[in-house]
Motif scaffolding. Structure first.
Motif, short mmCIF file in Angstrom:
data_model
loop_
_atom_site.label_atom_id
_atom_site.label_comp_id
_atom_site.label_asym_id
_atom_site.label_seq_id
_atom_site.Cartn_x
_atom_site.Cartn_y
_atom_site.Cartn_z
N CYS A 20 0.25 1.43 -18.00
CA CYS A 20 -0.75 1.12 -16.92
C CYS A 20 0.95 2.23 -15.83
O CYS A 20 1.21 1.36 -15.09
N LEU A 21 -0.04 3.19 -16.15
CA LEU A 21 0.07 4.02 -14.48
C LEU A 21 0.18 4.02 -13.36
O LEU A 21 1.18 3.81 -12.43
N PHE A 22 -1.02 2.98 -13.02
CA PHE A 22 -0.94 3.35 -11.05
C PHE A 22 0.02 1.47 -11.11
O PHE A 22 0.99 1.42 -10.36
N GLU A 23 -0.53 0.61 -12.15
CA GLU A 23 0.88 -0.45 -11.30
C GLU A 23 2.36 0.14 -11.81
O GLU A 23 3.37 0.02 -10.99
N PHE A 24 2.57 1.24 -12.43
CA PHE A 24 4.69 1.42 -12.78
C PHE A 24 4.11 2.14 -11.54
O PHE A 24 6.04 2.17 -10.70
N GLY A 25 3.33 2.88 -11.10
CA GLY A 25 3.52 3.68 -10.41
C GLY A 25 3.92 3.08 -8.23
O GLY A 25 4.68 3.29 -7.88
N ILE A 26 3.40 1.63 -8.71
CA ILE A 26 3.61 1.01 -7.03
C ILE A 26 5.02 0.23 -7.07
O ILE A 26 5.44 0.93 -5.88
N ALA A 27 5.60 0.13 -8.25
CA ALA A 27 7.03 -0.29 -8.73
C ALA A 27 7.58 0.90 -8.15
O ALA A 27 9.30 0.90 -7.49
N ALA A 28 7.92 1.78 -8.36
CA ALA A 28 8.35 4.05 -7.96
C ALA A 28 8.03 3.96 -6.95
O ALA A 28 9.82 4.11 -6.20
N GLU A 29 7.55 3.89 -6.33
CA GLU A 29 7.07 3.80 -4.94
C GLU A 29 7.36 3.09 -3.84
O GLU A 29 8.24 3.59 -2.94
N VAL A 30 7.39 1.71 -4.09
CA VAL A 30 7.67 0.86 -3.26
C VAL A 30 9.55 1.04 -3.24
O VAL A 30 10.16 0.47 -2.29
N PHE A 31 10.00 0.58 -4.74
CA PHE A 31 11.44 0.27 -4.94
C PHE A 31 12.60 1.61 -5.23
O PHE A 31 13.52 1.41 -4.83
N GLY A 32 11.49 2.89 -5.85
CA GLY A 32 12.54 3.67 -6.46
C GLY A 32 12.62 5.33 -5.49
O GLY A 32 13.69 6.09 -5.64
N LEU A 33 11.45 5.19 -3.76
CA LEU A 33 11.69 6.20 -3.56
C LEU A 33 12.41 6.24 -2.52
O LEU A 33 13.27 5.08 -1.93
N PRO A 34 13.55 6.87 -2.40
CA PRO A 34 14.43 7.65 -1.46
C PRO A 34 13.78 6.73 0.43
O PRO A 34 12.86 7.18 0.83
N THR A 161 4.48 -13.32 -9.40
CA THR A 161 3.39 -12.77 -10.66
C THR A 161 2.38 -12.39 -9.70
O THR A 161 2.27 -12.93 -8.39
N SER A 162 1.42 -11.07 -9.34
CA SER A 162 0.10 -10.62 -8.64
C SER A 162 -0.96 -10.87 -9.62
O SER A 162 -1.52 -10.34 -11.04
N ALA A 163 -2.18 -10.36 -8.81
CA ALA A 163 -3.27 -10.25 -9.68
C ALA A 163 -3.74 -9.14 -9.92
O ALA A 163 -2.88 -8.40 -10.17
N GLY A 164 -5.40 -8.42 -9.53
CA GLY A 164 -5.28 -7.14 -9.92
C GLY A 164 -4.01 -6.50 -9.11
O GLY A 164 -3.48 -6.31 -8.52
N SER A 165 -4.24 -5.39 -9.69
CA SER A 165 -3.57 -3.92 -9.97
C SER A 165 -2.97 -3.93 -8.34
O SER A 165 -1.59 -3.08 -8.21
N ALA A 166 -3.77 -3.68 -7.64
CA ALA A 166 -3.78 -2.96 -6.06
C ALA A 166 -2.87 -4.40 -5.09
O ALA A 166 -1.99 -4.57 -3.92
N SER A 167 -2.87 -5.48 -5.24
CA SER A 167 -2.46 -6.36 -4.98
C SER A 167 -1.28 -6.68 -5.76
O SER A 167 0.41 -6.94 -5.18
N GLY A 168 -0.45 -5.88 -6.64
CA GLY A 168 0.97 -5.60 -7.03
C GLY A 168 1.76 -4.87 -5.81
O GLY A 168 2.90 -5.19 -5.42
#
Length: 322
Positions: A20-34, A161-168
């Protein structure tokens, strides 16, 4: 990194075939972005669950330099939405997550990623949430869990745990807030163009349930009540309208809707209030009269209890801007 430089927490986000790209993108955006604006930030690794390129929705494939062995150094492991609620979780992943949990590593799921944590036995006796569409499935599949489908996220200490996608996003900001404080979390939220903390939960997004009965006396009664929600509907009046005794009305009503008449009418009145808040600029005094709720204070009470937000906050969120 010098001896005095604090160790950077390592966040590992899982990728897998059917990602699921969006959920992975949330993690990358918040924690992986310099984020050079901060003195220290997270290290970030993408960890592949499956061998070979991981196919994602939209015709994309991802490869990673890291396998499950990278989890040995993790401070936090993010499980994006899983590839299916009924899809088995590979044994090597289950064992890796269990070992990580035993070391005190925090585990966080986004949306249906909760099924991975549940399959690993890490949610036994805990509260958990997921997208409202999967809540019943999760509860039925893992009866020892206490599933709360109304909230945006749940923090059980080592397992989140989080709810639906954007809740991540809400969950990830919560983690940043825990690790680096409110000011840093607020700055990250600004960069994401998000509120630092959202009001309410996902109950406000759940469509109202349809009655089980499609025809007959009760269905006709329900249609009549919906057209006159501003009127007083006691059991005696409803029984008279349906041509039934009050006792029979109560029994058949629960059979048809799963609720008592009082609970069903309140749900319908709140649903009508939501529709008016979304589609009109009607004031609360007139809105409560139109719905049969009585007074703005009563509406606020039930709205907060049912949807976790206020009528005006709901309108601000869902009223189309022209």
């Amino acid at each position: 990194m010098t001896e005095n430089t604090p160790k950077r927490p390592l966040v590992c986000a899982l990728v897998y075939d059917g990602l699921c790209l969006f959920e992975f993108g949330i993690a990358a955006e918040v924690f992986g972005l310099p984020r050079p604006e901060f003195d220290t930030w997270y290290d970030f690794k993408t960890v592949a669950v499956d061998d070979g390129p991981c196919r994602a929705f939209g015709g994309l494939s991802l490869t990673s330099d890291h396998g499950l062995e990278a989890l040995e150094d993790a401070s936090l492991i993010i499980v994006p939405g899983w590839r299916g609620a009924d899809e088995p979780v590979p044994r090597p992943l289950v064992e890796a997550l269990q070992r990580a949990h035993g070391r005190g590593v925090r585990l966080a799921s986004i949306c249906s990623g909760v099924f991975v944590l549940a399959a690993a036995g890490l949610l036994e006796g805990r509260q958990a949430t997921t997208h409202w569409r999967y809540a019943t499935k999760l509860q039925d599949s893992y009866p020892s869990l206490r599933v709360d489908a109304d909230v945006l996220y749940i923090d059980e200490g080592g397992v989140l745990t989080s709810a639906g996608s954007a809740s991540g996003l809400d969950l990830c900001l919560h983690i940043v807030r825990q690790d680096f404080g409110v000011e840093v979390a607020n700055e990250v939220a600004k960069r994401l163009v998000l509120p630092a903390h959202r009001e309410g939960g996902q109950a406000q997004y759940i469509p109202r349930p349809m009655p089980r009965e499609r025809g007959g006396q009760i269905a006709k009664l329900l249609d009549k009540v919906r057209l006159r929600l501003n009127e007083d509907w006691g059991v005696d009046r409803m029984a008279d309208e349906a041509g039934l005794s009050p006792r029979t009305l109560l029994r058949r009503f629960v059979e048809a809707t799963g609720e008592s008449p009082k609970a069903w009418i309140l749900s319908e009145r709140l649903a009508r209030a939501r529709e008016l808040l979304e589609s009109s600029d009607i004031g609360l005094d007139d809105l409560t009269l139109a719905c049969g709720i009585g007074a703005p204070e009563t509406l606020r009470h039930h709205f907060r209890k049912r949807f976790g937000t206020s009528p005006m906050q709901y309108r601000a969120r869902f009223r189309p801007r022209v």
